[in-house]
Design a protein around this motif. Structure first.
Motif, PDB file in Angstrom:
ATOM      1  N   LYS A   4       0.845  -1.189   0.000  1.00 60.45           N
ATOM      2  CA  LYS A   4       0.000   0.000   0.000  1.00 60.45           C
ATOM      3  C   LYS A   4       0.885   1.246   0.000  1.00 60.45           C
ATOM      4  O   LYS A   4       2.005   1.227   0.491  1.00 60.45           O
ATOM      5  CB  LYS A   4      -0.891   0.017   1.244  1.00 60.45           C
ATOM      6  N   ASP A   5       0.360   2.310  -0.539  1.00 59.32           N
ATOM      7  CA  ASP A   5       1.041   3.609  -0.578  1.00 59.32           C
ATOM      8  C   ASP A   5       2.305   3.598  -1.433  1.00 59.32           C
ATOM      9  O   ASP A   5       3.176   4.441  -1.260  1.00 59.32           O
ATOM     10  CB  ASP A   5       1.370   4.098   0.837  1.00 59.32           C
ATOM     11  N   CYS A   6       2.413   2.655  -2.352  1.00 56.66           N
ATOM     12  CA  CYS A   6       3.538   2.602  -3.286  1.00 56.66           C
ATOM     13  C   CYS A   6       3.004   3.022  -4.647  1.00 56.66           C
ATOM     14  O   CYS A   6       2.209   2.301  -5.252  1.00 56.66           O
ATOM     15  CB  CYS A   6       4.126   1.188  -3.334  1.00 56.66           C
ATOM     16  N   SER A   7       3.405   4.196  -5.112  1.00 58.56           N
ATOM     17  CA  SER A   7       2.849   4.704  -6.368  1.00 58.56           C
ATOM     18  C   SER A   7       3.233   3.840  -7.565  1.00 58.56           C
ATOM     19  O   SER A   7       2.426   3.651  -8.474  1.00 58.56           O
ATOM     20  CB  SER A   7       3.269   6.150  -6.597  1.00 58.56           C
ATOM     21  N   CYS A  14       3.742   0.591  -7.491  1.00 54.70           N
ATOM     22  CA  CYS A  14       2.922  -0.623  -7.368  1.00 54.70           C
ATOM     23  C   CYS A  14       1.515  -0.371  -7.904  1.00 54.70           C
ATOM     24  O   CYS A  14       0.968  -1.194  -8.641  1.00 54.70           O
ATOM     25  CB  CYS A  14       2.863  -1.073  -5.908  1.00 54.70           C
ATOM     26  N   GLU A  15       0.954   0.771  -7.547  1.00 52.50           N
ATOM     27  CA  GLU A  15      -0.378   1.125  -8.036  1.00 52.50           C
ATOM     28  C   GLU A  15      -0.354   1.337  -9.547  1.00 52.50           C
ATOM     29  O   GLU A  15      -1.296   0.995 -10.249  1.00 52.50           O
ATOM     30  CB  GLU A  15      -0.900   2.372  -7.315  1.00 52.50           C
ATOM     31  N   TRP A  54       1.552  -0.250 -11.647  1.00 53.46           N
ATOM     32  CA  TRP A  54       1.557  -1.586 -12.256  1.00 53.46           C
ATOM     33  C   TRP A  54       0.163  -2.180 -12.284  1.00 53.46           C
ATOM     34  O   TRP A  54      -0.248  -2.777 -13.275  1.00 53.46           O
ATOM     35  CB  TRP A  54       2.516  -2.520 -11.504  1.00 53.46           C
ATOM     36  N   LYS A  55      -0.573  -2.018 -11.183  1.00 47.84           N
ATOM     37  CA  LYS A  55      -1.947  -2.530 -11.156  1.00 47.84           C
ATOM     38  C   LYS A  55      -2.777  -1.893 -12.266  1.00 47.84           C
ATOM     39  O   LYS A  55      -3.497  -2.584 -12.991  1.00 47.84           O
ATOM     40  CB  LYS A  55      -2.608  -2.236  -9.806  1.00 47.84           C
ATOM     41  N   ARG A  56      -2.674  -0.569 -12.407  1.00 45.50           N
ATOM     42  CA  ARG A  56      -3.434   0.130 -13.445  1.00 45.50           C
ATOM     43  C   ARG A  56      -3.041  -0.357 -14.841  1.00 45.50           C
ATOM     44  O   ARG A  56      -3.901  -0.584 -15.694  1.00 45.50           O
ATOM     45  CB  ARG A  56      -3.235   1.644 -13.333  1.00 45.50           C
ATOM     46  N   TYR A 100      -1.800 -10.517  -7.128  1.00 46.22           N
ATOM     47  CA  TYR A 100      -1.140  -9.441  -6.402  1.00 46.22           C
ATOM     48  C   TYR A 100      -0.851  -9.895  -4.981  1.00 46.22           C
ATOM     49  O   TYR A 100      -1.714 -10.462  -4.314  1.00 46.22           O
ATOM     50  CB  TYR A 100      -2.027  -8.189  -6.370  1.00 46.22           C
ATOM     51  N   ASP A 117       0.524  -8.406  -1.376  1.00 45.49           N
ATOM     52  CA  ASP A 117       0.850  -7.262  -0.536  1.00 45.49           C
ATOM     53  C   ASP A 117       1.977  -7.700   0.395  1.00 45.49           C
ATOM     54  O   ASP A 117       1.780  -8.542   1.269  1.00 45.49           O
ATOM     55  CB  ASP A 117      -0.384  -6.834   0.251  1.00 45.49           C
TER      56      ASP A 117
END
Length: 83
Positions: free
Chosen positions: A12-15, A17-18, A20-22, A33, A35
């Motif tokens: 969480k709170d890793c830009s 990482c987010e 990559w999800k997008r 995924y 965590d």
């Protein structure tokens, strides 16, 4: 739980990482995924010999501390198709 060919490790709170999800969601690529702030995520990270996040694992290919803009959609698809 069905395992997918693509694994994403992050927290969480890793830009990145987010990001990559997008990217994976936009490309309609199914992935698992993990965590890494959880015991299960850390265990999977160790099992897959991953040391840094974000990490993308596609079969034998491992990408650690790499942003979503550094690997093209075509490269990802080629790795998935080679499975």
């Amino acid at each position: 739980m069905m395992k997918h060919a693509v694994l994403l490790f992050g927290k969480k709170d890793c830009s990145l990482c987010e990001g990559w999800k997008r990217k994976l969601n936009h490309l309609d690529i199914k992935y698992d995924y993990y965590d890494t702030s959880t015991v299960e995520g850390m265990a999977e990270m160790a099992f897959n010999n991953v040391g840094r996040i974000p990490a993308l694992v596609i079969g034998p290919a491992r990408f650690e501390e790499v942003g979503p803009a550094e690997i093209t959609s075509e490269q990802i698809q080629k790795l998935i198709d080679g499975q």
